[in-house]
Design a protein around this motif. Structure first.
Motif, PDB file in Angstrom:
ATOM      1  N   UNK A  12       1.130   1.363   6.407  1.00 20.14           N
ATOM      2  CA  UNK A  12       1.379   1.768   7.710  1.00 20.14           C
ATOM      3  C   UNK A  12       2.314   2.853   7.867  1.00 20.14           C
ATOM      4  N   UNK A  13       2.082   3.892   8.802  1.00 19.31           N
ATOM      5  CA  UNK A  13       3.159   5.009   8.965  1.00 19.31           C
ATOM      6  C   UNK A  13       3.198   5.193  10.447  1.00 19.31           C
ATOM      7  N   UNK A  14       4.441   5.212  10.948  1.00 23.19           N
ATOM      8  CA  UNK A  14       4.796   5.872  12.206  1.00 23.19           C
ATOM      9  C   UNK A  14       5.991   7.039  11.886  1.00 23.19           C
ATOM     10  N   UNK A  15       6.383   7.449  13.319  1.00 26.07           N
ATOM     11  CA  UNK A  15       7.456   8.596  13.023  1.00 26.07           C
ATOM     12  C   UNK A  15       8.956   8.040  12.341  1.00 26.07           C
ATOM     13  N   UNK A  16       9.068   6.609  12.158  1.00 24.83           N
ATOM     14  CA  UNK A  16      10.236   5.979  11.842  1.00 24.83           C
ATOM     15  C   UNK A  16      10.172   5.269  10.794  1.00 24.83           C
ATOM     16  N   UNK A  17       8.981   4.925  10.169  1.00 17.43           N
ATOM     17  CA  UNK A  17       8.839   4.171   9.161  1.00 17.43           C
ATOM     18  C   UNK A  17       7.450   4.368   8.260  1.00 17.43           C
ATOM     19  N   UNK A  18       7.630   4.056   7.136  1.00 15.31           N
ATOM     20  CA  UNK A  18       6.420   4.251   6.067  1.00 15.31           C
ATOM     21  C   UNK A  18       6.368   2.898   5.331  1.00 15.31           C
ATOM     22  N   UNK A  19       5.399   2.055   5.204  1.00 12.58           N
ATOM     23  CA  UNK A  19       5.440   0.686   4.757  1.00 12.58           C
ATOM     24  C   UNK A  19       4.208   0.681   3.881  1.00 12.58           C
ATOM     25  N   UNK A  20       4.187  -0.058   2.788  1.00 12.40           N
ATOM     26  CA  UNK A  20       3.384  -0.378   2.069  1.00 12.40           C
ATOM     27  C   UNK A  20       3.315  -1.853   1.515  1.00 12.40           C
ATOM     28  N   UNK A  21       2.261  -2.526   1.714  1.00 12.28           N
ATOM     29  CA  UNK A  21       2.171  -3.840   1.056  1.00 12.28           C
ATOM     30  C   UNK A  21       1.191  -3.893   0.086  1.00 12.28           C
ATOM     31  N   UNK A  22       1.425  -4.218  -1.324  1.00  8.35           N
ATOM     32  CA  UNK A  22       0.620  -3.940  -2.326  1.00  8.35           C
ATOM     33  C   UNK A  22       0.881  -5.054  -3.583  1.00  8.35           C
ATOM     34  N   UNK A  23       0.369  -4.815  -4.527  1.00  6.07           N
ATOM     35  CA  UNK A  23       0.809  -5.758  -5.925  1.00  6.07           C
ATOM     36  C   UNK A  23       1.539  -4.974  -6.814  1.00  6.07           C
ATOM     37  N   UNK A  68      -9.938  -5.850 -10.410  1.00  5.17           N
ATOM     38  CA  UNK A  68      -8.594  -5.625  -9.419  1.00  5.17           C
ATOM     39  C   UNK A  68      -8.861  -4.750  -8.160  1.00  5.17           C
ATOM     40  N   UNK A  69      -9.832  -3.794  -8.502  1.00  2.00           N
ATOM     41  CA  UNK A  69     -10.170  -2.889  -7.312  1.00  2.00           C
ATOM     42  C   UNK A  69     -10.955  -3.730  -6.322  1.00  2.00           C
ATOM     43  N   UNK A  70     -11.814  -4.521  -6.684  1.00  4.02           N
ATOM     44  CA  UNK A  70     -12.633  -5.145  -5.823  1.00  4.02           C
ATOM     45  C   UNK A  70     -12.072  -6.169  -4.927  1.00  4.02           C
ATOM     46  N   UNK A  71     -11.016  -7.060  -5.702  1.00  4.24           N
ATOM     47  CA  UNK A  71     -10.460  -8.176  -5.002  1.00  4.24           C
ATOM     48  C   UNK A  71      -9.117  -7.725  -4.133  1.00  4.24           C
ATOM     49  N   UNK A  72      -8.588  -6.648  -4.281  1.00  3.01           N
ATOM     50  CA  UNK A  72      -7.284  -6.001  -3.899  1.00  3.01           C
ATOM     51  C   UNK A  72      -7.238  -6.377  -2.326  1.00  3.01           C
ATOM     52  N   UNK A  79      -2.330 -13.701   6.449  1.00  3.98           N
ATOM     53  CA  UNK A  79      -1.241 -14.233   6.623  1.00  3.98           C
ATOM     54  C   UNK A  79      -0.678 -14.347   5.337  1.00  3.98           C
ATOM     55  N   UNK A  80       0.607 -13.601   5.281  1.00  3.19           N
ATOM     56  CA  UNK A  80       1.340 -13.426   3.943  1.00  3.19           C
ATOM     57  C   UNK A  80       2.447 -14.526   4.103  1.00  3.19           C
ATOM     58  N   UNK A  81       2.345 -15.413   2.855  1.00  2.00           N
ATOM     59  CA  UNK A  81       3.446 -16.332   2.833  1.00  2.00           C
ATOM     60  C   UNK A  81       4.336 -16.295   1.586  1.00  2.00           C
ATOM     61  N   UNK A  82       5.353 -16.714   1.293  1.00  2.00           N
ATOM     62  CA  UNK A  82       6.230 -16.546  -0.028  1.00  2.00           C
ATOM     63  C   UNK A  82       5.620 -17.301  -0.942  1.00  2.00           C
ATOM     64  N   UNK A  83       5.389 -16.702  -2.245  1.00  2.00           N
ATOM     65  CA  UNK A  83       4.513 -17.360  -3.360  1.00  2.00           C
ATOM     66  C   UNK A  83       4.782 -18.765  -3.577  1.00  2.00           C
ATOM     67  N   UNK A  84       6.216 -18.923  -3.267  1.00  2.00           N
ATOM     68  CA  UNK A  84       6.741 -20.479  -3.687  1.00  2.00           C
ATOM     69  C   UNK A  84       6.147 -21.323  -2.445  1.00  2.00           C
ATOM     70  N   UNK A  85       5.860 -20.722  -1.408  1.00  2.00           N
ATOM     71  CA  UNK A  85       5.619 -21.784  -0.540  1.00  2.00           C
ATOM     72  C   UNK A  85       3.979 -21.849  -0.283  1.00  2.00           C
ATOM     73  N   UNK A  93      -5.091 -14.181  -6.062  1.00  2.00           N
ATOM     74  CA  UNK A  93      -4.062 -14.565  -6.728  1.00  2.00           C
ATOM     75  C   UNK A  93      -3.329 -13.513  -6.973  1.00  2.00           C
ATOM     76  N   UNK A  94      -3.267 -12.419  -6.700  1.00  2.00           N
ATOM     77  CA  UNK A  94      -2.200 -11.426  -6.454  1.00  2.00           C
ATOM     78  C   UNK A  94      -1.185 -11.859  -5.845  1.00  2.00           C
ATOM     79  N   UNK A  95       0.188 -11.266  -6.389  1.00  2.00           N
ATOM     80  CA  UNK A  95       1.229 -11.595  -5.659  1.00  2.00           C
ATOM     81  C   UNK A  95       1.882 -10.296  -5.178  1.00  2.00           C
ATOM     82  N   UNK A  96       2.103 -10.172  -3.846  1.00  2.00           N
ATOM     83  CA  UNK A  96       2.235  -8.833  -3.123  1.00  2.00           C
ATOM     84  C   UNK A  96       3.753  -8.587  -2.738  1.00  2.00           C
TER      85      UNK A  96
END
Length: 354
Positions: free
Chosen positions: A249-260, A240-244, A325-331, A203-206
């Motif tokens: 992801x980190x490389x030498x060019x980019x640090x990315x986080x997908x979370x609520x 929330x911790x149980x269902x999260x 698979x992450x899709x826009x919440x509206x879709x 149910x979380x929006x990410x």
């Protein structure tokens, strides 16, 4: 533009119940390695089914696996193959990620390459077994994909090759196996089980954001708590911790986080990069029976009907045993309907890489 990175990585899966046993390995990987090293790559993804790690062979074998073996973790699995990483960039960014995923995964699936796909804030990563790398690059070049030739010349030398498959046939009408199911959208409901796979929608929006490396000293402890000690964060409930769902992801060019949003609120504003018209996503998690390492066509069979036919954008994260698979919440509702309308046949029956 596709760039071949020098990184050589392995993949690891273990159950969430063993997360505490690899805290030292996570700390070492995130904070005590030279992130400016072109070979550096580390990814941590946690979903309803597993924790999936992508890191160098040395880190996987000597830090994570040894820790899990000492903890007598019988459920862990690691890849036998070494994987190489193709970094995929274009001007469309996240807004065109769905089409990008479909375009690159289709011909690779038709030619029976099993791949891992990882969408991040600034770029996409395609992981291919090193022994099949040369053939995959040749195929994509013949189909007109643009490569950074300096990276090919610098990092493709001495790559072992065992494949003799012909690669001159143009990409045609690849039709992979498809699936049908009822997707569960309530995190308190049982997971939907089907022959060979399960599906789960949180149910979380990410959001998919970048972390500012110049502020790493300020956000390092926050990240450590999020990855390994989430029970110490007062604003997060046990449920929330149980269902999260969480991916770093980190490389030498980019640090990315997908979370609520609750997790992102733990960071200072200057620590996060976010697009002006940022998107919120819902994640459809598909767990396959057995390993995800040798199956061909999973990514295309999902991304093509969504992105190319229905024009629903998406992000995609492969893990050892699941597709995320992450899709826009509206879709979300429309995406569920499209996946439901595919013929029963099952992701479990997607062909294996030869």
């Amino acid at each position: 533009m596709i760039t071949l990175l020098p990184s050589k990585v392995k993949l690891l899966h273990f159950p969430r119940s063993h997360l505490s046993h690899v805290t030292h390995a996570i700390i070492k990987s995130c904070f005590f390695q030279d992130i400016t090293d072109p070979n550096y790559f580390f990814s941590f993804t946690e979903n309803a089914y597993e924790i999936s790690i992508v890191a160098s062979k040395d880190v996987i074998d000597n830090d994570f696996i040894l820790s899990l073996e000492r903890a007598q973790c019988k459920e862990m699995q690691s890849s036998n193959d070494i994987y190489r990483i193709l970094q995929v960039d274009d001007e469309g960014g996240q807004e065109s990620s769905g089409k990008r995923i479909s375009d690159i995964s289709g011909p690779l699936a038709e030619s029976k390459f099993s791949i891992f796909y990882m969408s991040t804030y600034q770029t996409d990563f395609v992981l291919i077994k090193e022994r099949k790398l040369r053939q995959a690059i040749q195929l994509l070049q013949e189909l007109g994909f643009e490569f950074d030739m300096d990276s090919i010349e610098d990092h493709l030398d001495h790559v072992p090759s065992t494949s003799t498959m012909p690669l001159s046939t143009p990409f045609s009408n690849f039709t992979p196996p498809t699936f049908n199911s009822t997707i569960i959208t309530n995190t308190t409901s049982p997971i939907a089980k089907h022959a060979g796979f399960e599906e789960y929608v949180l149910s979380d929006e990410l959001q998919c954001v970048g972390l500012n490396p110049h502020y790493s000293k300020e956000w390092a402890m926050t990240l450590l708590k999020i990855l390994s000690y989430s029970e110490l964060i007062p604003s997060l409930s046990r449920a929330e911790n149980h269902d999260r769902f969480l991916s770093y992801t980190a490389s030498n060019n980019d640090i990315s986080l997908i979370a609520n949003q609750k997790i992102l609120d733990l960071f200072e504003e200057d620590a996060i990069f976010k697009n002006e018209n940022y998107q919120t996503y819902r994640v459809i998690q598909v767990k396959l029976t057995g390993s995800n390492l040798d199956r061909c066509g999973i990514i295309w069979s999902i991304s093509h009907p969504l992105a190319t036919e229905a024009h629903i954008n998406l992000l995609y994260l492969s893990t050892f045993k699941s597709a995320n698979v992450l899709v826009p919440s509206s879709d979300l509702v429309r995406a569920e309907e499209i996946l439901d309308n595919l013929e029963r046949g099952g992701l479990a029956e997607v062909i294996l890489e030869p």
